[in-house]
Write an enzyme that holds these catalytic residues in place. Structure first.
Site, PDB file in Angstrom:
ATOM      1  CE  LYS A   8       0.485   1.946   4.193  1.00 35.47           C
ATOM      2  NZ  LYS A   8       1.003   3.082   4.650  1.00 35.47           N
ATOM      3  N   PRO A  93       9.497  -4.235   0.248  1.00 28.54           N
ATOM      4  CG  PRO A  93      10.681  -2.447  -0.656  1.00 28.54           C
ATOM      5  CD  PRO A  93       9.417  -3.229  -0.825  1.00 28.54           C
ATOM      6  CB  VAL A  94      11.272  -5.552   5.674  1.00 28.19           C
ATOM      7  CG1 VAL A  94      11.007  -5.610   7.160  1.00 28.19           C
ATOM      8  CG2 VAL A  94      10.943  -6.886   5.011  1.00 28.19           C
ATOM      9  N   GLY A 101       4.048  -6.210   6.170  1.00 25.45           N
ATOM     10  CA  GLY A 101       3.631  -7.209   7.174  1.00 25.45           C
ATOM     11  C   GLY A 101       2.122  -7.260   7.310  1.00 25.45           C
ATOM     12  CG  ASP A 135      -1.370   0.370   8.034  1.00 25.91           C
ATOM     13  OD1 ASP A 135      -2.199   1.279   8.205  1.00 25.91           O
ATOM     14  OD2 ASP A 135      -0.146   0.570   7.841  1.00 25.91           O
TER      15      ASP A 135
HETATM   16  O1  C5P Z   1      -1.338  -1.058  15.008  1.00 23.73           O
HETATM   17  P1  C5P Z   1       0.115  -1.304  14.781  1.00 23.73           P
HETATM   18  O2  C5P Z   1       0.660  -2.385  15.680  1.00 23.73           O
HETATM   19  O3  C5P Z   1       0.469  -1.545  13.361  1.00 23.73           O
HETATM   20  O4  C5P Z   1       0.866   0.034  15.201  1.00 23.73           O
HETATM   21  C1  C5P Z   1       2.258   0.112  15.371  1.00 23.73           C
HETATM   22  C2  C5P Z   1       2.600   1.348  16.187  1.00 23.73           C
HETATM   23  O5  C5P Z   1       2.292   2.524  15.437  1.00 23.73           O
HETATM   24  C3  C5P Z   1       1.803   1.492  17.465  1.00 23.73           C
HETATM   25  O6  C5P Z   1       2.412   0.832  18.537  1.00 23.73           O
HETATM   26  C4  C5P Z   1       1.794   2.997  17.669  1.00 23.73           C
HETATM   27  O7  C5P Z   1       3.024   3.423  18.221  1.00 23.73           O
HETATM   28  C5  C5P Z   1       1.743   3.529  16.266  1.00 23.73           C
HETATM   29  N1  C5P Z   1       0.374   3.862  15.783  1.00 23.73           N
HETATM   30  C6  C5P Z   1      -0.308   4.924  16.343  1.00 23.73           C
HETATM   31  N2  C5P Z   1      -1.559   5.251  15.885  1.00 23.73           N
HETATM   32  C7  C5P Z   1      -2.120   4.557  14.869  1.00 23.73           C
HETATM   33  C8  C5P Z   1      -1.433   3.464  14.277  1.00 23.73           C
HETATM   34  C9  C5P Z   1      -0.179   3.159  14.757  1.00 23.73           C
HETATM   35  O8  C5P Z   1       0.198   5.594  17.260  1.00 23.73           O
HETATM   36  N3  C5P Z   1      -3.332   4.907  14.427  1.00 23.73           N
END
Ligand code: C5P
Length: 283
Positions: A8, A93-94, A101, A135
């Site tokens: 994405k 890419p990671v 992921g 995501d």
């Molecule tokens: O939801 P996910 O585990 O992918 O999010 C990774 C990190 O990104 C969270 O721990 C947080 O620090 C940040 N995040 C956030 N607000 C969001 C999505 C992600 O603060 N809406």
């Protein structure tokens, strides 16, 4: 079963504020592209759930989002975990801001749903994905969409007009939580014109879409990284991109092209300095 996980890109990304649960309220226009990982799901003989990838440094057990997604799927269905091998051939890419992921996790959800005879609607499946990552719900549905809330409140949008996309990831790591922390400690001075972007998509104008791309995270990158992303965007524009933007929390920058020839030239120019450069189209 073999399936694809699309990358994405963010046409826009705005951070509206920090929430009590520690997450942030976001407002993003998302687009999936043909750059993809390939997943193979195969039952095994009593070995439990196993994930393998072609990249040695990625987690192989329950820590891999693909495994987490499978466990959440069976949990939502009220079933015991199955004996399953998930093999992922990574091409996205990671740690690049392209939801690699999350996209793998979404592909596992879609595949298991199909294998189980579609017990969940796409919206229900996206809801299962919420527990895996912010995501993931978007990646379950894909296409062009507005993502709000934590990223899980989704509104489908008119498709991005057909175009070529060149995405280039510079070779430095970005920590997503760190970038969110940086954005909390500063005032956001410039934001994307999301309403304008929605209008441009509705009008089907690639030029207008490209002109309105903006990501607030680019302004809070550490200076040395900001310069590298700006340099990639500069090459993209110089080679004929109608607009260029950083995706997610970066560091991937991408450009939108209405000419395949120009896109190929941009890809060739960037590939000299950056291994992770791909030419793709919107999905
Ligand atoms: O939801 P996910 O585990 O992918 O999010 C990774 C990190 O990104 C969270 O721990 C947080 O620090 C940040 N995040 C956030 N607000 C969001 C999505 C992600 O603060 N809406």
């Amino acid at each position: 079963m073999k399936t694809r996980a699309w990358a994405k890109l963010n046409l826009t990304l705005d951070v509206l504020g920090k929430r009590e649960d520690g997450y942030h309220d976001l407002c993003m226009v998302m687009q999936s592209v043909t750059l993809h990982d390939t997943l193979t799901l195969e039952p095994n003989e009593g070995q439990g759930l196993r994930v393998r990838t072609n990249l040695r440094f990625l987690p192989t057990g329950d820590k891999n989002l693909a495994a987490a997604a499978a466990l959440r799927f069976w949990e939502a269905l009220g079933r015991e975990p199955e004996h399953l091998d998930i093999e992922i051939e990574k091409r996205i890419p990671v740690c690049a801001g392209m939801a690699g992921g999350s996209s793998d996790a979404a592909a596992v959800l879609r595949a298991l749903n199909e294998l189980a005879g579609f017990p969940f609607t796409p919206t229900e499946l996206a809801k299962v994905g919420e527990k895996v990552g912010s995501d993931v719900p978007y990646c379950v549905l894909g296409g062009t969409a507005l993502a709000e809330g934590r990223g899980e409140v989704l509104t489908p949008l008119p498709a991005l007009p057909p175009c070529w996309v060149v995405a280039c990831k510079p070779d430095f790591p970005i920590s997503t939580p760190e970038l969110f922390a940086r954005i909390d400690s500063c005032k956001i001075r410039c934001r994307p014109d999301t309403a304008g972007m929605l209008k441009a998509l509705k009008a089907g104008s690639l030029e207008e879409v490209a002109r309105r791309m903006y990501n607030v995270f680019e302004d809070v990158l550490p200076e040395r990284y900001q310069a590298r992303v700006a340099e990639i965007k500069h090459v993209l524009i110089q080679k004929g991109a109608l607009g260029a933007n950083m995706s997610g929390t970066g560091p991937t920058a991408f450009g939108l092209f209405d000419s395949e020839e120009a896109a190929r030239e941009a890809q060739a120019a960037l590939q000299e300095g950056y291994r992770d450069t791909s030419l793709c189209r919107s999905v």
